[in-house]
Design an enzyme around this catalytic site. Structure first.
Site, PDB file in Angstrom:
ATOM      1  CB  SER A 237      53.472  21.661   8.669  1.00 31.91           C
ATOM      2  OG  SER A 237      54.579  20.188   8.375  1.00 31.91           O
ATOM      3  CG  ASP A 238      51.279  18.890   2.298  1.00 31.86           C
ATOM      4  OD1 ASP A 238      51.748  17.463   2.481  1.00 31.86           O
ATOM      5  OD2 ASP A 238      50.736  19.565   1.436  1.00 31.86           O
ATOM      6  CB  CYS A 239      55.132  16.149   3.984  1.00 32.85           C
ATOM      7  SG  CYS A 239      54.078  14.841   5.055  1.00 32.85           S
TER       8      CYS A 239
END
Length: 697
Positions: A237-239
């Site tokens: 996932s993006d952060c």
């Protein structure tokens, strides 16, 4: 180690873990499992244009600047150096038991999103607006990062999947709506090509696409990525993006449900802490142990391919002395030179170093290190700003340096000083024979979710395609007092300098964010120590160009492929100090690939590098097709008077039309190929005075 062997190693290790231990490994800051001899590992590292945020490293030109080289071989070499320096750091981090963030071998780069709109602040992190250029340079970068040895030298990650390019202010809850035509023609090709080229990681985007959060997208992740493209690497996932699923997208009600829907849709790793709720999801029967196991096996396959569990780790002989070393600086210098894009030259450049008396270097980027770096950067051992470079190269000239203005904020001077410096900039220019106006932005103005909102930017996205007003005021005042003005524009996007400055300037250079040695390359270009060869990876629009709404993800009216009206400076454009002629174009093969050749001659008086380009246009009655579509590039270095026969091998993937339902088909009508040093549009032809050669298939 083969992928099969790594997979078996991963299965063996994961089979010894409890369900709770497996879930703990699906967080980016994976803890140690001491009873199995497994060390902690932090997956989060950055390497878009050099090892980032972890001390000294070579700071190469930023991604958009690398794209301006139009040279996949150069990009591959740069990426190989990045992974070399990554290994050098990793070897010492492991030796000294440092497993902190930015210390691992999993680089979350490259960013292969399409720079669809010039207002997007993160466009500087991309390879530009074109799917072919992005796919080609992205693939070259990935292969350089990952290497060709038995083990991965490092792991690359294609991001952000998919349909992601702003707005920054609402990215955590935004729904990017696209149709199948634009999805498969524009937004997915670079991901498809890099996946099929062997990238080991894919990062999901923050936003939703057509209603589903990208990090839990049943169609994009489950159907396209995993089934159609058969991707068997890891998805991260993006952060903080999985937290967005319940907090901002309101796609689920609880944290546990958000974690469960992401895992079930094959997001293996969470950059963030939401996967700490996997235990709750497991206890609530929202996920199965089998789903947890599959994710753990995927990420442990990557760790095995990196050689983490070997008795003698691969690449352990790479020493710490490789960081920003002499050889890497030489490559960085070359890259900075080749990214320089000359937009205008009224037969003024190059300057004669022996005849220029006084040079004023004026502007907020005259002494800026930040404008060399861009964002997602490391820290070089040496920086050369524009002012530094001019001093080094023009040793017989008198050099005056003034900032002249801030980037955006115009204020009267106050007790701490350095607020309003326009009169100082004007004074320096009035005394000079030549003024170098170092204008533009930095990552505090255009960038990632900066949090600032003023009259020029919204959280890193630009509100205007012109310069900020305070810089425009400075630039116009300098033009009033100095006849010989050269503008050096340092930013990651399209900026119109306005008619007064554009018309008055004797030359305009787009230097992008050119890396640690960028200022030296600027000065050498001014002095004619090399001939510029950079080409625009984006369209430079007029400031008043009627763009579609920023939140509209439809491609009509966007980029050179679907632009309405004329560009100020078109995609693929860039001047040289020499001239090149194209002739004798031949079609060699028209089958699974299209092969053609053309003779290119350096018809000027100095040596130079030409960035040859091939574009396709379609006559098709079934679907909307681009004005032109880039489908081939070659970098050709020729001495004055030298001729070379250059061959292109074009993947027919790029010669297909995309229907309304997203299917790639052979166009109904003709395919015309255009070969030249620019795209075959009327603006490029008028600016350069050359026509492209045509071949009909």
């Amino acid at each position: 180690m083969t992928k099969t062997q790594a997979r078996q190693k991963a299965i063996e290790l994961v089979s010894q873990m409890t369900a709770e231990e497996k879930m703990s490994q699906l967080l980016y800051n994976s803890p140690a499992i001491e009873r199995l001899g497994i060390k902690e590992y932090n997956w989060w590292n950055e390497g878009a244009h050099g090892v980032a945020r972890a001390g000294t490293a070579t700071v190469f030109p930023h991604t958009i600047a690398m794209a301006a080289t139009f040279d996949p071989e150069l990009i591959n070499t740069i990426a190989d150096v990045i992974s070399t320096e990554g290994r050098a750091k990793y070897n010492k981090h492991v030796k000294y038991n440092d497993y902190d963030i930015f210390k691992g071998l999993t680089f979350w780069a490259p960013n292969i999103n399409i720079f669809r709109d010039p207002r997007w602040g993160r466009g500087q992190e991309t390879f530009g607006e074109d799917p072919y250029l992005t796919a080609t340079l992205g693939t070259a970068f990935i292969k350089g990062i990952q290497g060709e040895g038995e083990f991965l030298k490092a792991s690359a990650c294609s991001k952000h999947f998919a349909v992601h390019s702003g707005p920054e202010a609402t990215r955590h809850g935004f729904d990017a709506i696209t149709n199948p035509h634009d999805l498969f023609e524009t937004y997915l090709p670079a991901f498809e090509k890099t996946v099929k080229a062997g990238v080991t990681g894919v990062m999901g985007a923050y936003n939703r696409t057509n209603g589903e959060p990208c990090c839990a997208h049943s169609y994009l992740l489950g159907e396209i990525l995993r089934k159609q493209w058969e991707f068997d690497g890891y998805v991260v996932s993006d952060c903080g993006a999985i937290a967005d699923i319940y907090k901002d997208h309101h796609y689920t009600e609880t944290k546990a449900e958000a974690a469960a829907v992401a895992l079930k849709n094959t997001c293996d790793l969470n950059c963030g802490e939401t996967y700490s709720a996997l235990i709750d999801a497991y206890e609530q029967d929202l996920i199965t142990e089998e789903e947890i196991t599959v994710a753990a096996e995927r990420i442990y396959t990557i760790r095995a391919l990196l050689g983490e569990f070997e008795e003698v780790r691969p690449y352990s002989d790479i020493g710490y002395n490789k960081l920003d070393c002499k050889e890497h600086k030489a490559l960085n210098h070359k890259a900075a030179q080749q990214c320089m894009t000359l937009l205008k030259n009224d037969k003024f450049l190059p300057l004669n170093k022996e005849k220029v008396g006084t040079i004023a270097v004026v502007g907020p980027n005259s002494m800026s290190v930040t404008a060399l770096e861009g964002n997602y950067n490391g820290y070089a051992s040496e920086y050369v700003t524009v002012a530094d470079g001019v001093r080094r190269v023009f040793t017989d000239s008198s050099i005056i340096v003034e900032r002249g203005s801030n980037y955006c904020q115009e204020a009267t001077n106050h007790w701490s000083g350095f607020q309003n410096m326009i009169s100082d900039g004007i004074a320096a220019a009035a005394e000079a024979d030549v003024t170098v106006l170092a204008l533009g932005l930095d990552c505090s103005i255009e960038g990632e979710d900066t949090g600032f909102d003023d009259d020029y930017t919204a959280c890193g996205d630009k509100k205007s395609l012109y310069l900020p007003k305070t810089q425009q005021k400075l630039a116009e005042a300098v033009c009033d007092v100095c006849d010989n003005v050269v503008v050096v524009l340092m930013c990651g996007s399209s900026i119109d300098l306005g008619d007064k400055v554009t018309n008055h300037a004797k030359a305009i250079i787009h230097a992008w964010y050119p890396g640690a040695l960028g200022g030296l390359a600027v000065a050498e270009l001014l002095a004619g120590e090399f001939s510029p060869c950079g080409k625009l990876p984006v369209t430079i629009y007029r400031g008043d160009h009627d763009l579609p709404d920023f939140e509209d993800y439809g491609m009509l009216g966007r980029t050179y492929r679907y632009i309405n009206g004329d560009a100020l400076y078109p995609f693929g454009y860039g001047l040289s100090y020499t001239t090149f002629a194209y002739d004798n174009a031949k079609l060699i093969e028209n089958g699974e690939t299209v092969k053609l050749s053309v003779d290119i001659t350096n018809t000027g008086s100095i040596n130079g590098i030409e960035k040859a380009q091939v574009y396709a246009s379609f006559t098709d009655s079934r679907t909307v097709t681009p004005h032109f579509q880039l489908c081939g590039i070659k970098s050709v270095e020729l001495n004055a008077g030298e001729k070379a026969t250059v061959e292109f091998e074009i993947d027919t993937y790029w010669l297909k039309a995309v229907t309304e339902n997203g299917e790639r088909v052979t166009p109904d009508g003709k395919i015309t190929l255009y070969i030249g040093g620019h795209q075959p549009d009327s603006v490029s032809t008028a600016l350069l005075g050359t026509e492209c050669i045509k071949i009909e298939l």
